[in-house]
Design a protein around this motif. Structure first.
Motif, PDB file in Angstrom:
ATOM      1  N   GLN A  25       5.419 -14.259  -3.920  1.00 17.86           N
ATOM      2  CA  GLN A  25       4.166 -13.585  -4.283  1.00 17.86           C
ATOM      3  C   GLN A  25       3.542 -12.918  -3.066  1.00 17.86           C
ATOM      4  O   GLN A  25       3.121 -11.754  -3.126  1.00 17.86           O
ATOM      5  N   TYR A  26       3.491 -13.629  -1.944  1.00 19.61           N
ATOM      6  CA  TYR A  26       2.849 -13.082  -0.744  1.00 19.61           C
ATOM      7  C   TYR A  26       3.666 -11.936  -0.144  1.00 19.61           C
ATOM      8  O   TYR A  26       3.101 -10.968   0.358  1.00 19.61           O
ATOM      9  N   ILE A  27       4.981 -12.042  -0.209  1.00 22.75           N
ATOM     10  CA  ILE A  27       5.825 -10.959   0.309  1.00 22.75           C
ATOM     11  C   ILE A  27       5.588  -9.678  -0.488  1.00 22.75           C
ATOM     12  O   ILE A  27       5.508  -8.580   0.070  1.00 22.75           O
ATOM     13  N   GLU A  28       5.449  -9.803  -1.789  1.00 17.92           N
ATOM     14  CA  GLU A  28       5.224  -8.644  -2.650  1.00 17.92           C
ATOM     15  C   GLU A  28       3.871  -7.984  -2.387  1.00 17.92           C
ATOM     16  O   GLU A  28       3.693  -6.798  -2.658  1.00 17.92           O
ATOM     17  N   GLN A  29       2.925  -8.749  -1.851  1.00 14.66           N
ATOM     18  CA  GLN A  29       1.595  -8.202  -1.574  1.00 14.66           C
ATOM     19  C   GLN A  29       1.553  -7.382  -0.286  1.00 14.66           C
ATOM     20  O   GLN A  29       0.607  -6.622  -0.056  1.00 14.66           O
ATOM     21  N   LEU A  30       2.572  -7.532   0.572  1.00 15.09           N
ATOM     22  CA  LEU A  30       2.550  -6.861   1.864  1.00 15.09           C
ATOM     23  C   LEU A  30       2.710  -5.357   1.712  1.00 15.09           C
ATOM     24  O   LEU A  30       3.374  -4.869   0.790  1.00 15.09           O
ATOM     25  N   CYS A  31       2.118  -4.626   2.635  1.00 12.72           N
ATOM     26  CA  CYS A  31       2.239  -3.172   2.661  1.00 12.72           C
ATOM     27  C   CYS A  31       3.365  -2.789   3.617  1.00 12.72           C
ATOM     28  O   CYS A  31       3.367  -3.208   4.779  1.00 12.72           O
ATOM     29  N   ASN A  32       4.334  -2.036   3.147  1.00 11.36           N
ATOM     30  CA  ASN A  32       5.435  -1.565   3.975  1.00 11.36           C
ATOM     31  C   ASN A  32       5.264  -0.074   4.261  1.00 11.36           C
ATOM     32  O   ASN A  32       4.564   0.635   3.543  1.00 11.36           O
ATOM     33  N   ILE A  33       5.932   0.402   5.301  1.00  9.71           N
ATOM     34  CA  ILE A  33       5.704   1.788   5.728  1.00  9.71           C
ATOM     35  C   ILE A  33       6.953   2.653   5.594  1.00  9.71           C
ATOM     36  O   ILE A  33       7.102   3.652   6.280  1.00  9.71           O
ATOM     37  N   GLU A  34       7.846   2.266   4.710  1.00 10.46           N
ATOM     38  CA  GLU A  34       9.105   2.999   4.557  1.00 10.46           C
ATOM     39  C   GLU A  34       8.881   4.273   3.745  1.00 10.46           C
ATOM     40  O   GLU A  34       9.251   4.394   2.587  1.00 10.46           O
ATOM     41  N   ARG A  35       8.240   5.248   4.385  1.00 10.03           N
ATOM     42  CA  ARG A  35       7.969   6.549   3.780  1.00 10.03           C
ATOM     43  C   ARG A  35       7.827   7.548   4.914  1.00 10.03           C
ATOM     44  O   ARG A  35       7.592   7.192   6.061  1.00 10.03           O
ATOM     45  N   ASP A  36       7.956   8.823   4.606  1.00 10.04           N
ATOM     46  CA  ASP A  36       7.937   9.858   5.638  1.00 10.04           C
ATOM     47  C   ASP A  36       6.525  10.322   5.990  1.00 10.04           C
ATOM     48  O   ASP A  36       6.259  10.690   7.135  1.00 10.04           O
ATOM     49  N   ASP A  37       5.626  10.335   5.002  1.00  9.65           N
ATOM     50  CA  ASP A  37       4.297  10.872   5.256  1.00  9.65           C
ATOM     51  C   ASP A  37       3.343   9.771   5.729  1.00  9.65           C
ATOM     52  O   ASP A  37       3.663   8.586   5.714  1.00  9.65           O
ATOM     53  N   CYS A  38       2.149  10.173   6.140  1.00 10.32           N
ATOM     54  CA  CYS A  38       1.150   9.229   6.634  1.00 10.32           C
ATOM     55  C   CYS A  38       0.351   8.622   5.472  1.00 10.32           C
ATOM     56  O   CYS A  38       0.271   9.205   4.389  1.00 10.32           O
ATOM     57  N   PHE A  39      -0.231   7.480   5.714  1.00  7.58           N
ATOM     58  CA  PHE A  39      -1.059   6.817   4.722  1.00  7.58           C
ATOM     59  C   PHE A  39      -2.473   7.394   4.721  1.00  7.58           C
ATOM     60  O   PHE A  39      -3.006   7.753   5.765  1.00  7.58           O
ATOM     61  N   ALA A  40      -3.068   7.438   3.557  1.00  4.57           N
ATOM     62  CA  ALA A  40      -4.506   7.652   3.452  1.00  4.57           C
ATOM     63  C   ALA A  40      -5.171   6.294   3.654  1.00  4.57           C
ATOM     64  O   ALA A  40      -4.562   5.255   3.405  1.00  4.57           O
ATOM     65  N   ILE A  41      -6.416   6.300   4.080  1.00  3.75           N
ATOM     66  CA  ILE A  41      -7.072   5.039   4.411  1.00  3.75           C
ATOM     67  C   ILE A  41      -7.145   4.110   3.210  1.00  3.75           C
ATOM     68  O   ILE A  41      -6.995   2.884   3.347  1.00  3.75           O
ATOM     69  N   ASP A  42      -7.338   4.644   1.996  1.00  2.76           N
ATOM     70  CA  ASP A  42      -7.458   3.772   0.826  1.00  2.76           C
ATOM     71  C   ASP A  42      -6.135   3.113   0.454  1.00  2.76           C
ATOM     72  O   ASP A  42      -6.103   2.172  -0.352  1.00  2.76           O
ATOM     73  N   GLU A  43      -5.022   3.566   1.045  1.00  2.91           N
ATOM     74  CA  GLU A  43      -3.729   2.948   0.773  1.00  2.91           C
ATOM     75  C   GLU A  43      -3.462   1.730   1.662  1.00  2.91           C
ATOM     76  O   GLU A  43      -2.611   0.910   1.348  1.00  2.91           O
ATOM     77  N   VAL A  44      -4.197   1.616   2.754  1.00  4.00           N
ATOM     78  CA  VAL A  44      -3.957   0.502   3.682  1.00  4.00           C
ATOM     79  C   VAL A  44      -5.169  -0.417   3.840  1.00  4.00           C
ATOM     80  O   VAL A  44      -5.058  -1.478   4.457  1.00  4.00           O
ATOM     81  N   ILE A  45      -6.301  -0.015   3.285  1.00  2.00           N
ATOM     82  CA  ILE A  45      -7.500  -0.825   3.460  1.00  2.00           C
ATOM     83  C   ILE A  45      -7.320  -2.175   2.790  1.00  2.00           C
ATOM     84  O   ILE A  45      -6.771  -2.290   1.694  1.00  2.00           O
TER      85      ILE A  45
END
Length: 325
Positions: A25-45
């Motif tokens: 459950q906790y692993i699934e909640q983590l945010c990963n960065i495997e993408r080419d573009d940058c994050f918007a703040i609401d995606e990482v807050i």
């Protein structure tokens, strides 16, 4: 399997543990960065980002943080549950700091503040990199009473926190929120009445302005619910002072070396938003569980009813809380 799962705890030991059914459950909640573009703040807050810092820094939005708290690996040989950090000479450690520090400063708002933690061995390098990128406002020294004695040297009982801002004429600092309640040894009266102190059944106390030397911090240990198996975990009370002083309620606190999650957990307890980066998956899991526990328990050891208390004053804290409830 987690190291802290394999240990058999004493009955009164409250060190964090993770059950098998919780782990996924906790692993699934983590945010990963495997993408080419940058994050918007609401995606990482209010997220724990499981990533290498150098990869994460390229994806985070610039100027999003009101407060940044950095507790990097000190210039010591240390094993962070399989991630080993090797000590180096002072110049090499300074270059290590320079490889990421300016990129972190870019994530700070123009009126933001930054705190950088270290010990006596690396504090000169910390000061140097701070002066290269920010205006240094102060150096906090806090008493770290836990640790081994030394036969041929003085026991290391202090650590430093460097405080810097982007604009010395425009930054947030709420000194009223970090006053300390200290016991009055020699109470002074005017016309028979207390002068700047309060008389209680538990003793005489005074609210005092905080200095840059902190001797009221207790290192987490086995009977404290905030304790984890992280080898260099910072106390919640320590981080609470930094957040209350330098981040407004609802503001964003960023920790690029999150470890077991203390900064994010304290930010949540104090009604701030948070973003944390940590490369060790096990530590990320611990952070997620602590964040979940904070949903129902926002208490911080040594901080009661909006006041920081001296060490070893638990009975007085409990009496005041009972009186106000």
């Amino acid at each position: 399997m987690s190291d802290n799962k394999e240990k058999k705890r004493a009955e009164r030991n409250r060190t964090l543990t993770i059950a098998d059914e919780e782990r996924k459950q906790y692993i699934e909640q983590l945010c990963n960065i495997e993408r080419d573009d940058c994050f918007a703040i609401d995606e990482v807050i209010n997220k724990t980002i499981h990533a290498d810092l150098f990869d994460a820094l390229e994806k985070l939005p610039k100027g999003f943080a009101d407060l940044i708290i950095i507790d990097p690996p000190y210039n010591l040989d240390k094993d962070f549950h399989g991630f080993k950090f090797k000590s180096s000479d002072s110049s090499s450690y300074l270059e290590y700091l320079r490889s990421w520090f300016p990129k972190i400063v870019a994530l700070l708002k123009e009126n933001g503040s930054l705190y950088l933690c270290g010990d006596w061995k690396c504090t000169s390098a910390l000061q140097k990199v701070m002066e290269e990128n920010l205006t240094v406002m102060n150096r906090i020294t806090w008493q770290r009473e836990k640790g081994r004695g030394a036969l041929s040297n003085w026991k290391n009982g202090m650590e430093d926190i460097w405080f810097g801002v982007k604009d010395k004429n425009n930054y947030y600092f709420d000194v009223e929120s970090v006053k300390m309640k200290r016991k009055v040894i020699a109470p002074y009266k005017v016309d028979g009445k207390p002068k700047d102190w309060e008389k209680t059944e538990e003793g005489n106390f005074r609210l005092t302005y905080p200095s840059n030397f902190w001797d009221d911090i207790s290192i987490p240990y086995w009977s404290m619910p905030e304790n984890t198996d992280h080898p260099t975990q910072k106390p919640e009370k320590l981080i609470a002072k930094l957040i209350l002083a330098s981040c407004p309620e609802g503001g964003v606190v960023f920790d690029p070396f999150l470890g077991s999650g203390t900064t994010s957990v304290v930010a949540k307890k104090l009604k701030r938003q948070y973003v944390g980066v940590e490369m060790n998956e096990e530590y990320c899991i611990w952070a997620e569980k602590r964040l979940q526990l904070a949903e129902n328990d926002n208490s911080i050891q040594g901080y009661t009813d909006g006041v920081f208390w001296e060490r070893n004053s638990l009975s007085a804290q409990q009496a005041q809380k009972k009186k106000r409830s």
